[in-house]
Design an enzyme around this catalytic site. Structure first.
Site, PDB file in Angstrom:
ATOM      1  N   ASP A 270     -46.008 -19.479   2.516  1.00 20.57           N
ATOM      2  CA  ASP A 270     -46.687 -19.295   3.790  1.00 20.57           C
ATOM      3  C   ASP A 270     -47.288 -17.906   3.969  1.00 20.57           C
ATOM      4  OD1 ASP A 270     -47.587 -19.868   6.336  1.00 20.57           O
ATOM      5  OD2 ASP A 270     -45.677 -19.435   7.293  1.00 20.57           O
ATOM      6  N   ASP A 455     -45.946 -25.686  18.028  1.00 22.83           N
ATOM      7  CA  ASP A 455     -47.338 -25.272  18.210  1.00 22.83           C
ATOM      8  C   ASP A 455     -48.105 -26.283  19.051  1.00 22.83           C
ATOM      9  OD1 ASP A 455     -48.484 -22.805  17.274  1.00 22.83           O
ATOM     10  OD2 ASP A 455     -47.749 -23.319  15.291  1.00 22.83           O
TER      11      ASP A 455
END
Length: 727
Positions: A270, A455
């Protein structure tokens, strides 16, 4: 420290980044630095204006949605009128005809094998190597060292034989369930041998075989006394280790010392939510680790218990097949790389007009260039693909732009079209509502879709900020829109031909110390139709892998095909509270919970550059936190302040109370005494001058103005301040 730039064509490139690209990234590839920079310069100046245009469209749509809600304040939302409005402004797109994805050259870990998926901050080489090596994990260690079988007694320092017995029994019950024998239990097995392509299993003088002999794959060692046995179920392998001299082997009548479980089938390395990378120095650190993984030569040395330990990538596993031939199993997790989205820019490169480069475009070129080494070595992707996970895209126009970016990348790097595969993170409301058309725009590249509750909830709240006060965070998971969102992702993926070809993923188990709970609950992700789901650690991957032995996900996806599809009306139902009558204490409790979580994460991000870690919550339960958690917490409090549920003054008072709680939690955290980490500075000693505390407050009180409710702009701004002071 002032960044030093070098002029390269129309670009000004950080000297650190330039040296990395020229001397490390492109070394031993067929792409010369001159060719790369010439093509990159041309491409980025073509792409950057479109990037800005798409961000302007986001702002324009948000302004129109805000105005609509303000105009209709106090009027119950008519879903048909609301949808008509969203279509008129271009937020919703007309849905086209059915289609199937056409992605080719996909590795089997994506297409044919279902299993756990790790997400690891690529900035940390040690963690990245641990994740890459988590393809094969000890079940015995994963059970023994967690609460999966019973709470851990930390007072016992030596091997606990009674706990070991519990582990062995658990493992034998697992074998009995998924690798059952014809005549007796695995608990009664005393030895093995291999005869005429078959695994013969002994209970003293008696013999038996597997009920399904196709599950026997091979062995290691002598055929009459194997040191390990390889079995397979639902396309997942396990390795039974035999070592009668080991502590666990001595307790086992067959001398079985461990079960090695095929665990993290894939890992997302990531560059986004789990890292704090704000400048050229940080970006190069991320890129170097990814390059090392692609070249297969990443090494990390660290001190542990007074000893120097070297960590490197595991090799492939070699065995003797039941036909007597050499058998190799891939030794590492298939590595994917998450780039950043379209929003952020980075000072590592300046464009000809002096503006910073869109970070997602820079990521696309450099992370793909690193994969040039793997295309030759085939150490990661055996099919010659690079897997890019692309987050925070809003709707089909932005996914189409991603396709354009990677077309330019392939042209500059002389790669075959569609070498770059794209994972779509379905974590923004406009993408969820237009998911089929988003997939269509990437139908030759898409290898992955997934849902991200945190999110997605943050965007839900920000998009509908003016609609009214939101329900409590804890109530979101049972709300109408979230159920439609989770089901819609699977429904659309299956209808578009993902089953047996691409991944449909589900989100993170956030409690790394609660493995018993995970074992009981995370089968829900498989039952929902996901062929991969996120876990917080290699140990969690080993335990979650057991679920994929229990459920054949491809059969489950066939079942799901016959259910009624999720409805757009439900997906667009806004989770506002209907005339809430919460007490003062309820409101304070809700805000305190969010404030403590927010502060606990922000202080590590701003002061220490830690993008993801186990942060204790208000009840001292360790939770894996990244920026997604921060987005939902900050947006929720911002929404309640905006609608007068709580005053700004009361929130500041709560923030100060929670800062003291966080300071207390962190004062004895050993992480702050480790090499490379500065000592912890309390926020509560000087609220006025604490950059971390100020940033945390800004995330709330400036939350409504933040683009899509994202936390990155304020985090980056304040992390850069801290770095300039530290340097």
């Amino acid at each position: 420290m002032q960044e030093k730039y070098i002029n390269v064509n129309n670009l000004r490139v950080s000297e650190k980044l330039l040296n990395f690209v020229n001397e490390e990234l492109l070394k031993d590839t067929e792409v010369s630095p001159n060719s790369f920079w010439e093509g990159f310069d041309k491409a980025v100046h073509e792409l950057a204006p479109r990037n800005k245009e798409l961000l302007d469209i986001r702002d324009n749509l948000q302004n129109q949605i805000d105005e609509w809600h303000i105009k209709n304040k106090g009027i119950e939302i008519n879903i048909d009128e609301y949808k008509k409005f969203l279509l008129e402004i271009g937020y919703l797109k007309e849905e086209g005809p059915d289609f199937k994805i056409e992605t080719n050259n996909i590795d089997e870990e994506i297409s044919n094998i279902a299993g756990p998926q790790l997400v690891v901050p690529i900035m940390n080489a040690r963690y990245a190597l641990n994740a890459a090596n988590a393809r094969w994990m000890s079940l015995y260690d994963s059970l023994y060292g967690t609460d999966a079988i019973e709470p851990i007694d930390n007072s016992k320092k030596d091997y606990d034989a009674s706990r070991g017995e519990l582990v062995i029994n658990y493992a034998k019950e697992f074998l009995d369930k998924y690798f059952s024998l014809e005549n007796f239990s695995w608990k009664e097995v005393t030895s093995f041998d291999i005869q005429e392509k078959s695994l013969i299993i002994y209970k003293n003088e008696k013999t038996t075989k597997l009920k399904d002999q196709n599950k026997f794959i091979g062995h290691k060692g002598e055929s009459n006394k194997p040191s390990s046995i390889i079995l397979k179920n639902n396309n997942l392998h396990i390795e039974i280790l035999v070592d009668p001299t080991s502590l666990s082997g001595k307790q086992d009548p067959a001398g079985i010392s461990d079960l090695i479980i095929e665990s993290a089938l894939s890992t997302i390395c990531d560059n986004e939510d789990s890292v704090a990378a704000v400048d050229a120095e940080d970006k190069v650190a991320c890129y170097q680790n990814w390059l090392g993984l692609m070249k297969g030569d990443l090494v990390n040395k660290f001190e542990k218990n007074g000893k120097t330990i070297e960590r490197k990538l595991n090799k492939d596993k070699s065995y003797i097949s039941k036909d007597g031939l050499g058998l190799k199993l891939h030794g590492r997790s298939l590595l994917l790389v998450r780039n950043v989205g379209h929003l952020m820019t980075n000072s590592a490169i300046l464009l000809k007009d002096g503006t910073e480069i869109p970070e997602g475009i820079m990521d696309a070129f450099i992370t793909t260039a690193a994969a040039l080494h793997d295309f030759k070595l085939k150490g990661n992707s055996r099919s010659g693909s690079v897997y890019i996970v692309k987050p925070k895209m809003h709707g089909p126009d932005e996914t189409a732009f991603t396709d354009l970016i990677f077309t330019k990348v392939e042209e500059v790097l002389n790669l075959k079209k569609y070498t770059c595969k794209i994972g779509i993170m379905d974590e923004e409301r406009r993408t969820s509502a237009n998911l089929k058309e988003c997939i269509r725009s990437l139908k030759n590249r898409v290898f992955f879709i997934n849902t991200g509750f945190l999110d997605r909830t943050g965007d839900e709240m920000h998009t509908s900020m003016e609609a009214g006060p939101m329900i409590k965070k804890g109530d979101m998971k049972s709300s109408e829109w979230i159920n439609a969102y989770e089901n819609n992702n699977v429904d659309v993926g299956i209808k578009c031909g993902f089953s047996g070809k691409a991944q449909i993923g589900k989100g993170m188990w956030a409690m790394p110390d609660k493995m018993k709970d995970m074992l009981e609950q995370k089968t829900g992700h498989l039952k929902a139709g996901a062929n991969c789901a996120w876990v917080p650690s290699p140990t969690a991957a080993a335990l979650h892998a057991l679920h994929y032995h229990e459920i054949n996900i491809f059969d489950k996806q066939k079942e799901i095909q016959s259910r009624d599809a999720a409805k757009l009306n439900d997906l667009l139902t806004i989770p506002i509270a209907d005339r809430p009558n919460w007490s003062v204490e309820e409101i304070k409790s809700e805000v305190s919970n969010s404030a403590q979580t927010l502060l606990g994460y922000v202080v590590r991000w701003i002061d220490h550059g830690v993008g993801c870690s186990k942060v204790p919550d208000i009840n001292n339960v360790g939770l894996m936190e990244d920026r997604a958690t921060l987005r939902i917490s900050s947006q929720h409090i911002a929404n309640w302040v905006h609608h007068g549920i709580i005053s700004k003054e009361n929130v500041i008072e709560i923030m100060k109370e929670m800062a003291k709680v966080v300071d207390k939690q962190n004062e004895n955290d050993s992480a702050y005494s480790r090499s490379g980490r500065s000592s912890y500075t309390k926020m509560s000693d000087d609220f006025e001058n604490s950059i971390a505390f100020s940033a945390a407050c800004d995330l709330i009180f400036k939350g409504k103005e933040q683009p899509s409710g994202y936390t990155e702009p304020l985090l980056h701004l304040n992390r850069i301040k801290i770095k300039s002071i530290q340097n």
